[in-house]
Design a protein around this motif. Sequence first.
Motif, mmCIF file in Angstrom:
data_model
loop_
_atom_site.group_PDB
_atom_site.id
_atom_site.type_symbol
_atom_site.label_atom_id
_atom_site.label_comp_id
_atom_site.label_asym_id
_atom_site.label_seq_id
_atom_site.Cartn_x
_atom_site.Cartn_y
_atom_site.Cartn_z
ATOM 1 N N GLU A 67 3.543 2.609 -18.977
ATOM 2 C CA GLU A 67 2.909 1.352 -18.597
ATOM 3 C C GLU A 67 2.925 0.371 -19.762
ATOM 4 N N GLU A 68 2.787 0.896 -20.979
ATOM 5 C CA GLU A 68 2.827 0.013 -22.147
ATOM 6 C C GLU A 68 4.159 -0.718 -22.225
ATOM 7 N N CYS A 69 5.253 0.014 -22.072
ATOM 8 C CA CYS A 69 6.572 -0.605 -22.112
ATOM 9 C C CYS A 69 6.728 -1.608 -20.969
ATOM 10 N N ALA A 70 6.316 -1.228 -19.784
ATOM 11 C CA ALA A 70 6.438 -2.117 -18.615
ATOM 12 C C ALA A 70 5.662 -3.410 -18.837
ATOM 13 N N GLY A 71 4.497 -3.316 -19.441
ATOM 14 C CA GLY A 71 3.706 -4.512 -19.712
ATOM 15 C C GLY A 71 4.394 -5.441 -20.690
ATOM 16 N N ALA A 83 12.533 2.193 -3.300
ATOM 17 C CA ALA A 83 11.074 2.250 -3.193
ATOM 18 C C ALA A 83 10.437 1.458 -4.329
ATOM 19 N N ALA A 84 11.033 1.522 -5.506
ATOM 20 C CA ALA A 84 10.516 0.769 -6.644
ATOM 21 C C ALA A 84 10.601 -0.737 -6.392
ATOM 22 N N VAL A 85 11.702 -1.182 -5.839
ATOM 23 C CA VAL A 85 11.860 -2.608 -5.516
ATOM 24 C C VAL A 85 10.784 -3.037 -4.520
ATOM 25 N N GLN A 86 10.618 -2.256 -3.475
ATOM 26 C CA GLN A 86 9.634 -2.608 -2.444
ATOM 27 C C GLN A 86 8.222 -2.668 -3.014
ATOM 28 N N ARG A 87 7.857 -1.678 -3.828
ATOM 29 C CA ARG A 87 6.524 -1.670 -4.409
ATOM 30 C C ARG A 87 6.344 -2.840 -5.382
ATOM 31 N N ALA A 88 7.330 -3.068 -6.229
ATOM 32 C CA ALA A 88 7.221 -4.134 -7.225
ATOM 33 C C ALA A 88 7.011 -5.487 -6.563
ATOM 34 N N LEU A 89 7.780 -5.778 -5.541
ATOM 35 C CA LEU A 89 7.671 -7.097 -4.911
ATOM 36 C C LEU A 89 6.432 -7.212 -4.026
ATOM 37 N N SER A 90 6.076 -6.158 -3.336
ATOM 38 C CA SER A 90 4.857 -6.191 -2.517
ATOM 39 C C SER A 90 3.628 -6.397 -3.395
ATOM 40 N N ARG A 91 3.558 -5.664 -4.503
ATOM 41 C CA ARG A 91 2.411 -5.797 -5.405
ATOM 42 C C ARG A 91 2.416 -7.152 -6.108
ATOM 43 N N LEU A 92 3.580 -7.647 -6.474
ATOM 44 C CA LEU A 92 3.679 -8.974 -7.082
ATOM 45 C C LEU A 92 3.104 -10.037 -6.146
ATOM 46 N N ILE A 104 0.894 -12.149 -14.810
ATOM 47 C CA ILE A 104 0.326 -13.084 -13.834
ATOM 48 C C ILE A 104 -0.447 -14.160 -14.596
ATOM 49 N N ALA A 105 0.234 -15.283 -14.829
ATOM 50 C CA ALA A 105 -0.389 -16.436 -15.490
ATOM 51 C C ALA A 105 -1.166 -16.034 -16.740
ATOM 52 N N GLY A 106 -0.511 -15.284 -17.630
ATOM 53 C CA GLY A 106 -1.110 -14.922 -18.902
ATOM 54 C C GLY A 106 -1.745 -13.556 -18.964
ATOM 55 N N LYS A 107 -1.925 -12.894 -17.841
ATOM 56 C CA LYS A 107 -2.557 -11.579 -17.805
ATOM 57 C C LYS A 107 -1.518 -10.507 -17.460
ATOM 58 N N VAL A 108 -1.572 -9.394 -18.160
ATOM 59 C CA VAL A 108 -0.648 -8.286 -17.910
ATOM 60 C C VAL A 108 -1.381 -7.184 -17.146
ATOM 61 N N ILE A 109 -0.762 -6.738 -16.070
ATOM 62 C CA ILE A 109 -1.281 -5.651 -15.238
ATOM 63 C C ILE A 109 -0.169 -4.611 -15.147
ATOM 64 N N THR A 110 -0.509 -3.344 -15.249
ATOM 65 C CA THR A 110 0.516 -2.301 -15.181
ATOM 66 C C THR A 110 0.108 -1.204 -14.208
ATOM 67 N N ASN A 138 10.744 -18.510 -19.669
ATOM 68 C CA ASN A 138 9.839 -19.643 -19.450
ATOM 69 C C ASN A 138 9.225 -19.631 -18.045
ATOM 70 N N ALA A 139 8.554 -18.527 -17.744
ATOM 71 C CA ALA A 139 7.950 -18.361 -16.423
ATOM 72 C C ALA A 139 6.470 -18.022 -16.556
ATOM 73 N N GLN A 140 5.709 -18.358 -15.534
ATOM 74 C CA GLN A 140 4.285 -18.040 -15.509
ATOM 75 C C GLN A 140 4.016 -16.683 -14.862
ATOM 76 N N TYR A 141 5.020 -16.160 -14.165
ATOM 77 C CA TYR A 141 4.895 -14.893 -13.456
ATOM 78 C C TYR A 141 6.121 -14.041 -13.755
ATOM 79 N N ALA A 142 5.908 -12.735 -13.847
ATOM 80 C CA ALA A 142 7.031 -11.824 -14.063
ATOM 81 C C ALA A 142 6.669 -10.439 -13.556
ATOM 82 N N VAL A 143 7.707 -9.686 -13.234
ATOM 83 C CA VAL A 143 7.540 -8.289 -12.847
ATOM 84 C C VAL A 143 8.614 -7.488 -13.576
ATOM 85 N N SER A 144 8.252 -6.257 -13.966
ATOM 86 C CA SER A 144 9.210 -5.386 -14.641
ATOM 87 C C SER A 144 9.178 -3.992 -14.037
#
Length: 155
Positions: free
Chosen positions: A72-76, A139-148, A118-124, A87-93
């Motif tokens: 999770e640390e790396c993902a964050g 499954a990873a793609v689906q989860r990442a985008l649904s949670r985003l 999410i606008a300056g806050k990291v969630i993992t 230069n984005a306000q939102y990102a997913v990894s």
Amino acid sequence: MYEELLTLLQQKNGRLATAESCTGGLVAAAITDIAGISQVYMGTIVAYDNSVKTQLLQVPETVLNTVGAVSEECAGFMAAGAARALNAQYAVSTTGIAGPTGAVPGKPVGTVCMGYFIAGKVITETNHFSGSRSAVRQAAVQRALSRLIELIAQQ
């Protein structure tokens, strides 16, 4: 399937970036399937090798050496690094072990860690998916985008 992502980003006047390891660009492919997404999507960094994680996404080497790339640390750090670099306000990894090999103690095949900026806050989060390499990646793609979408909607 993820058209709501475009609407939310437009409402928030935000831009989106992605950073991928185990999904190898599949998150970006799903995002770019959305008609009109070019208005808000900046791009992706496929950081398959750890050197790309450290150099382009600024993941500290100490993170990779202590808890590893599948953490999770790396993902964050990947999510925050993608937002900064593109230069984005939102990102997913995504970073994980799609298999069929690569499991290490405590991290079986199917382990995928995700980071959300999410606008300056990291969630993992850490997820465990089953099935073939392809099934784990999808499954990873689906989860990442649904949670985003959930996180942006809550913001």
